[in-house]
Structure formats: C-alpha cells, structure tokens
Design an enzyme around this catalytic site. Structure first.
Site, PDB file in Angstrom:
ATOM      1  N   GLY A  53       1.324  -1.342   0.432  1.00  0.00           N
ATOM      2  CA  GLY A  53       0.412  -0.498  -0.228  1.00  0.00           C
ATOM      3  C   GLY A  53       0.716   1.155  -0.151  1.00  0.00           C
TER       4      GLY A  53
ATOM      5  N   GLN B 237       2.847  10.527   1.404  1.00  0.00           N
ATOM      6  CA  GLN B 237       4.283   9.353   1.616  1.00  0.00           C
ATOM      7  C   GLN B 237       5.108   9.395   0.100  1.00  0.00           C
ATOM      8  OE1 GLN B 237       2.670   5.422   1.856  1.00  0.00           O
ATOM      9  NE2 GLN B 237       4.476   4.998   3.045  1.00  0.00           N
TER      10      GLN B 237
ATOM     11  N   CYS C 187       5.824   0.028   7.107  1.00  0.00           N
ATOM     12  CA  CYS C 187       5.659   1.137   6.329  1.00  0.00           C
ATOM     13  C   CYS C 187       6.849   1.226   5.158  1.00  0.00           C
ATOM     14  CB  CYS C 187       5.459   2.093   7.331  1.00  0.00           C
ATOM     15  SG  CYS C 187       4.861   3.557   6.440  1.00  0.00           S
ATOM     16  N   LEU C 188       6.480   1.336   3.973  1.00  0.00           N
ATOM     17  CA  LEU C 188       7.727   1.656   3.141  1.00  0.00           C
ATOM     18  C   LEU C 188       7.880   3.538   3.636  1.00  0.00           C
ATOM     19  CD1 LEU C 188       6.031   1.366  -0.313  1.00  0.00           C
ATOM     20  CD2 LEU C 188       7.610   0.003   1.018  1.00  0.00           C
TER      21      LEU C 188
ATOM     22  N   HIS D 166      -4.045   2.398   7.712  1.00  0.00           N
ATOM     23  CA  HIS D 166      -2.717   1.955   7.663  1.00  0.00           C
ATOM     24  C   HIS D 166      -2.466   3.834   6.981  1.00  0.00           C
ATOM     25  CE1 HIS D 166       1.434   1.829   8.005  1.00  0.00           C
ATOM     26  NE2 HIS D 166       1.533   2.058   6.751  1.00  0.00           N
ATOM     27  N   GLU D 167      -3.161   3.058   5.562  1.00  0.00           N
ATOM     28  CA  GLU D 167      -2.602   4.158   4.339  1.00  0.00           C
ATOM     29  C   GLU D 167      -3.831   5.694   4.837  1.00  0.00           C
ATOM     30  OE1 GLU D 167      -0.972   3.447   3.052  1.00  0.00           O
ATOM     31  OE2 GLU D 167      -0.122   1.553   3.176  1.00  0.00           O
TER      32      GLU D 167
ATOM     33  N   HIS E  19      -1.670   7.962   7.053  1.00  0.00           N
ATOM     34  CA  HIS E  19      -0.810   8.866   6.487  1.00  0.00           C
ATOM     35  C   HIS E  19      -1.924  10.035   5.987  1.00  0.00           C
ATOM     36  CE1 HIS E  19       2.589   6.726   6.774  1.00  0.00           C
ATOM     37  NE2 HIS E  19       2.042   5.392   5.879  1.00  0.00           N
TER      38      HIS E  19
HETATM   39 NI    NI Z   1       2.658   3.589   5.674  1.00  0.00          NI
END
Ligand code: NI
Length: 167
Positions: A46, A51, A91-92, A133-134, A137
């Site tokens: 995701g 991000q 998480c990226l 989660h997204e 962000h």
């Molecule tokens: Ni993330």
C-alpha cells in the site's frame, strides 16, 4: 510512468494533512499510475500520496498474492468499523521496522476509483488493516505513533544511529 521518491519517518512532511481531491483529472490518474508503480517496485502492499509528498487524498493498495489486483481509493471515508484485530505492520516510510498495531477488524469504506466512480468496499483481514494504515497517512499519522513511548524511544535511537552511519 515514473518511480516517485518515498519520504522516510520522521520527515516532517509525513505529518501534513492531505486535501480532498475535487475531481479525478488526468493529473490524478497519472499520480495513481506513478504511485502504483512506486508501490510495486518498493515492493509494498500500500502507498498513500502523503508518502510521495503529494498531499491529496489518494491511496493505492494491492494485497493480492500475484500483485495483479490494484485497488485505488480516492477521498476514502470509513462508513463502518467493527471488531478488533492485531496485526504486525510495516511501512515503506519506516524501512526495516515492523510492529503490532491494533485496528478495527472489518471496515466499510466509500471512495472514488481512478474513473471517478464512487464505490463501497467491505474489507477485512490484511485489506482492512492496509486501508486504515494508509488512511492514517492522509491524516499525517505514521503507524509507529501507536507504539508505546518505550518502543518509540528505541525506534528514534535506531533512526539516529542509521542517520549517523549514512551521514
Ligand atoms: Ni505506511
């Protein structure tokens, strides 16, 4: 298409709150394609526009085994949430760090897709976790903010060490 640079925690730009998308324009569709390419290349399941330093309410997710079920959520809203589930998240924007977070087990989400159509999605399991989660962000929140103060202090020390090594 283009790979977009991913911001890393604790970059202050990850705290920005994303603005609603007024219309799904060709520019938004290009953002969606670039975000999908960036997510698949990372690889991740995701990615939120926040991000990649674009502060618009756009998310891409693919939790399928063969990475062939891209889901696009523009202006996502949670209509219903129920139950509780604990899942190990990564998480990226926090490379190499994983920890358990408790979230709703099931969510119903309303969002537009890349064609501007509004759809409701009932999600559970990894998809439900990923959507929540997204969406965090988009509100400027990274999953590590759910951790205990002790775990966050340890993470901060680890990141400082990594920065010293890189610098
Ligand atoms: Ni993330």
């Amino acid at each position: 298409m283009a790979l977009l640079p991913i911001l890393e925690y604790p970059d202050p730009r990850l705290k920005k709150v994303a603005a609603p998308v007024a219309a799904v324009t060709p520019e938004i569709r290009k953002l969606v394609r670039d975000m999908a390419e960036t997510m698949y290349a990372a690889p991740g399941v995701g990615l939120a526009a926040t991000q990649v330093d674009v502060h618009k309410r756009v998310i891409v997710i693919d939790v399928s085994e063969h990475k062939d079920e891209l889901r696009v959520f523009i202006n996502p809203e949670i209509l219903e949430a129920e139950g509780e589930a604990e899942c190990e998240e990564g998480c990226l924007s926090v490379p190499g760090y994983y920890d358990k977070v408790t979230r709703a087990a099931r969510v119903r989400v309303r969002a537009q897709n890349e064609n501007g159509e509004t759809c409701d999605v009932d999600a559970e399991g990894l998809l439900a976790v990923c959507i929540q989660h997204e969406m965090d962000h988009l509100l400027g929140k990274v999953f590590v903010e759910y951790l205990s103060p002790l775990k966050r202090a340890r993470l901060a020390a680890k990141l400082r060490k990594k920065q010293r090594l890189a610098g």
